[in-house]
Design a protein around this motif. Structure first.
Motif, PDB file in Angstrom:
ATOM      1  N   LYS A 173       0.951   4.056  -2.931  1.00 48.46           N
ATOM      2  CA  LYS A 173       0.752   5.477  -2.611  1.00 48.46           C
ATOM      3  C   LYS A 173       1.899   6.339  -3.120  1.00 48.46           C
ATOM      4  O   LYS A 173       1.714   7.528  -3.393  1.00 48.46           O
ATOM      5  CB  LYS A 173       0.623   5.655  -1.100  1.00 48.46           C
TER       6      LYS A 173
ATOM      7  N   SER B 233       0.835  -1.207   0.000  1.00 47.04           N
ATOM      8  CA  SER B 233       0.000   0.000   0.000  1.00 47.04           C
ATOM      9  C   SER B 233       0.865   1.251   0.000  1.00 47.04           C
ATOM     10  O   SER B 233       0.539   2.248  -0.659  1.00 47.04           O
ATOM     11  CB  SER B 233      -0.929   0.003   1.215  1.00 47.04           C
ATOM     12  N   GLU B 234       1.988   1.226   0.714  1.00 49.44           N
ATOM     13  CA  GLU B 234       2.899   2.372   0.730  1.00 49.44           C
ATOM     14  C   GLU B 234       3.561   2.555  -0.630  1.00 49.44           C
ATOM     15  O   GLU B 234       3.769   3.689  -1.083  1.00 49.44           O
ATOM     16  CB  GLU B 234       3.959   2.171   1.817  1.00 49.44           C
TER      17      GLU B 234
ATOM     18  N   VAL C 219      -4.298   4.216  -8.395  1.00 49.85           N
ATOM     19  CA  VAL C 219      -3.919   4.530  -7.013  1.00 49.85           C
ATOM     20  C   VAL C 219      -5.158   4.708  -6.136  1.00 49.85           C
ATOM     21  O   VAL C 219      -5.241   4.171  -5.022  1.00 49.85           O
ATOM     22  CB  VAL C 219      -3.031   5.787  -6.957  1.00 49.85           C
ATOM     23  N   ASN C 220      -6.165   5.432  -6.626  1.00 51.05           N
ATOM     24  CA  ASN C 220      -7.360   5.712  -5.828  1.00 51.05           C
ATOM     25  C   ASN C 220      -8.169   4.462  -5.524  1.00 51.05           C
ATOM     26  O   ASN C 220      -8.754   4.334  -4.444  1.00 51.05           O
ATOM     27  CB  ASN C 220      -8.247   6.737  -6.534  1.00 51.05           C
TER      28      ASN C 220
ATOM     29  N   THR D  85      -5.409   1.486  -3.419  1.00 51.34           N
ATOM     30  CA  THR D  85      -4.853   1.759  -2.097  1.00 51.34           C
ATOM     31  C   THR D  85      -5.776   1.334  -0.952  1.00 51.34           C
ATOM     32  O   THR D  85      -5.319   0.648  -0.014  1.00 51.34           O
ATOM     33  CB  THR D  85      -4.482   3.241  -1.951  1.00 51.34           C
TER      34      THR D  85
ATOM     35  N   THR E 241      -4.808  -1.659   1.778  1.00 45.60           N
ATOM     36  CA  THR E 241      -4.738  -1.399   3.220  1.00 45.60           C
ATOM     37  C   THR E 241      -5.522  -2.451   4.003  1.00 45.60           C
ATOM     38  O   THR E 241      -5.074  -2.927   5.047  1.00 45.60           O
ATOM     39  CB  THR E 241      -5.284   0.005   3.539  1.00 45.60           C
TER      40      THR E 241
END
Length: 217
Positions: free
Chosen positions: A27, A23-24, A110-111, A114, A118
């Motif tokens: 992002k 997830s990082e 990305v939207n 993510t 998470t």
């Protein structure tokens, strides 16, 4: 009189840096403008095979702008082949590195990905190391993922979603060292091949029946 305290070594300095979670990594992708595939790969680190497999596969599962599979399919084929042969650093030809990924495609990815990542990371953890933590295990992942990547790259009707989901699971397992995720990816791989075989057989039967009816055979 002030008494000097004995020197205490900083044990944290010797600890290896904790690897970033997927997830990082997702992002961290810049969505300020278009990116080339080469820029994306360089920003993530060329040894992040699991992360790159995931990033190139997932857009084939979620709704993204048209042309996504054509842009990301070839680098995924090259990437999974290199996992199969056991390369430790990723190589891409200049023609592939120069392909551009649009800002809209990056933002959509990305939207949408993510928040899902998470949630998944709450259950992903290193386990069942036998099927993920060795060179042979990584090559086995490449052996399964490579033909699935070929399916994604080819214009096969209804042939994208399940192979992409299988590669994404394998990538998650590889990136997070989670053998359970890898095992689930293997199951999805078998299922996707079975579905593709059924769809191909149905299309073949339909085409044959059409021409027989057309020519009165």
């Amino acid at each position: 009189m002030h008494q000097e305290q004995p020197f205490q070594p900083d044990e944290s300095a010797d600890k290896p840096a904790k690897p970033r979670r997927l997830s990082e990594i997702v992002k961290s992708i810049s969505t300020a403008g278009d990116l080339t595939i080469g820029q994306l790969v360089d920003s993530l680190g060329e040894r992040a095979f699991g992360a790159l497999m995931f990033i190139f596969a997932v857009p084939n599962i979620i709704p993204t702008p048209p042309g996504t599979s054509a842009i990301l399919g070839l680098p995924l084929v090259i990437l999974t082949w290199q996992v199969l042969i056991g390369r430790q650093s990723l190589w891409l030809p200049a023609l592939v590195r120069e392909r551009r990924i649009s800002r809209d495609m990056l933002q959509t990815f990305v939207n949408k990905v993510t928040p899902v990542m998470t949630r998944l990371e709450r259950v992903l953890r290193p386990r069942l190391s036998l099927i993920v933590n060795s060179n042979a295990a990584e090559r086995a992942i490449g052996l399964v993922a490579f033909p699935l990547a070929l399916i994604l790259f080819l214009p096969i009707p209804f042939g994208n979603i399940m192979p992409a989901a299988a590669i994404a699971c394998l990538a998650l397992g590889l990136a997070e060292r989670d053998g359970l995720a890898v095992g689930f990816g293997y199951v999805l791989s078998l299922a996707s091949v079975a579905v593709l075989a059924a769809v191909s057989s149905a299309l073949y039967i339909a085409v044959v029946a059409f021409f027989r009816a057309l020519f009165g055979l």
